[in-house]
Design a protein around this motif. Sequence first.
Motif, PDB file in Angstrom:
ATOM      1  N   GLU A  21      41.078  37.570  32.435  1.00 53.41           N
ATOM      2  CA  GLU A  21      40.403  38.858  32.541  1.00 53.41           C
ATOM      3  C   GLU A  21      39.944  39.368  31.179  1.00 53.41           C
ATOM      4  O   GLU A  21      38.898  40.020  31.064  1.00 53.41           O
TER       5      GLU A  21
ATOM      6  N   GLY B 157      36.096  34.450  38.274  1.00 54.02           N
ATOM      7  CA  GLY B 157      35.237  35.617  38.428  1.00 54.02           C
ATOM      8  C   GLY B 157      33.783  35.203  38.328  1.00 54.02           C
ATOM      9  O   GLY B 157      33.457  34.099  37.889  1.00 54.02           O
ATOM     10  N   SER B 158      32.895  36.089  38.723  1.00 55.24           N
ATOM     11  CA  SER B 158      31.471  35.797  38.688  1.00 55.24           C
ATOM     12  C   SER B 158      30.898  36.074  37.304  1.00 55.24           C
ATOM     13  O   SER B 158      31.222  37.084  36.676  1.00 55.24           O
TER      14      SER B 158
END
Length: 455
Positions: A302, A270-271
């Motif tokens: 996550e 993810g960024s």
Amino acid sequence: MITASAYKGKDVGVFGLARTGLAAVEALKASGAHVHAWDDNVDRQKAAVPHADDLYALDFKTLDALMLAPGVPLTHPEPHTLVKKAQGAGVPTISDFDVFEAARAELPAHKTVAVTGTNGKSTTTALIGHMVAACGRPAAIGGNIGTGILSLDALPEDGVYVFEMSSFQIDLTRSFTADIAILLNITPDHLDRHGDMAGYVAAKRKLFDMQRPGAAAIIGVDDAYGAAIAAELGDRAVPVSVMKTAPSGIYVTEDGMLIDDRDGTATAVGSIAGLTVLRGRHNWQNAAVAYGAGRLLGFAPEAILAAFESFPGLAHRQEVIATIDGVRYVNDSKATNVDAAERALGSFRSILWIAGGRPKDKSFDALAAHMGNVKRAYLIGEAADAIASGINGHVDYIDCHDLAHALELARADAADGDTVLLSPACPAFDQFRDFEHRGATFRALVEGLMKGADA
């Protein structure tokens, strides 16, 4: 507090009675040890009563160990008088981390994460502690971040202790074994304490040497020293980079995408480019190593990213104090060397830069490369002339002498969209007690501006 029954009935000297030393005195006393506490500062001696005992006069043949505060020199520029005395009597010198290690068998099942490096240790330690708690496991942070580790409460089952370790603390420690050891970066620092660069690097490397065989090591490889240590550790090292790909490791792309390549799949996690508290490539490195620790602790990607989003940051580390009339005021007082200031200067644009203090680095020339982001520099303290020499010809600057005057002038020059940045590149000891006092003073001055703006 943390107690260790291994010290029951032992005679232990404790020299240096600031936060770490006083916490050790209480923990050793609670462990059943006979404590002999001393400090060269009279007020600190009084704080240790009734355990105060002049170690200079004590017969060291009665001691089983001598615990030293981190600031006590072990080897350079020469061993402290009491270190020589301990060596002459065959008394081992230890740190509070050695006592913690002795206590571990008595604690509920847990993991330890130790973070070291020249810059970013405190932010990374706090970030990992926040991540652990956010992911649902008990967490405690301590060490160089400001809390003596023996003053921490024992965690319940499955807890994670996250410790910041300076090179001084590692140097003094004999037996601490981190389950996950992290090295962020190495640039020249504290060479007076370690003799030379080789001694400084060896102190950092010792953290990994003390680990058990096969224990996890997460290492920033964007400097030659870290890259060499990672290569020496082989398969147990997880390389981390924010400057290039890191095969079999973790890296961040130029646009802020976090990549996990530990299994060779180069998976985009993810960024992290939008994490405002973790701004800049140096903070991307902090996040990347924290991600590595989180994965080794079993957390889902996550969940780790969600924890990063909720991280509040630390005081005095690129801390946004306020935005007044469109001007952002940032307290980066913890930037006590050139490398740390470079990181901050690369994280903002249109900067009105306040810098200076007591010079530690021999040269400030490296800062010139970042003056494209700076509109004007406001120099304070003993280092003003040296910094001016390093940036002369690259940016306009004013010698302001003190922080209040520097902020006054910066405020007058600032326009909508600018950032007034306190990132001193120097220790604070010429005009302040420490970087925290300097940062708190800056915060108070900015809050004064806020009140004036409200009025």
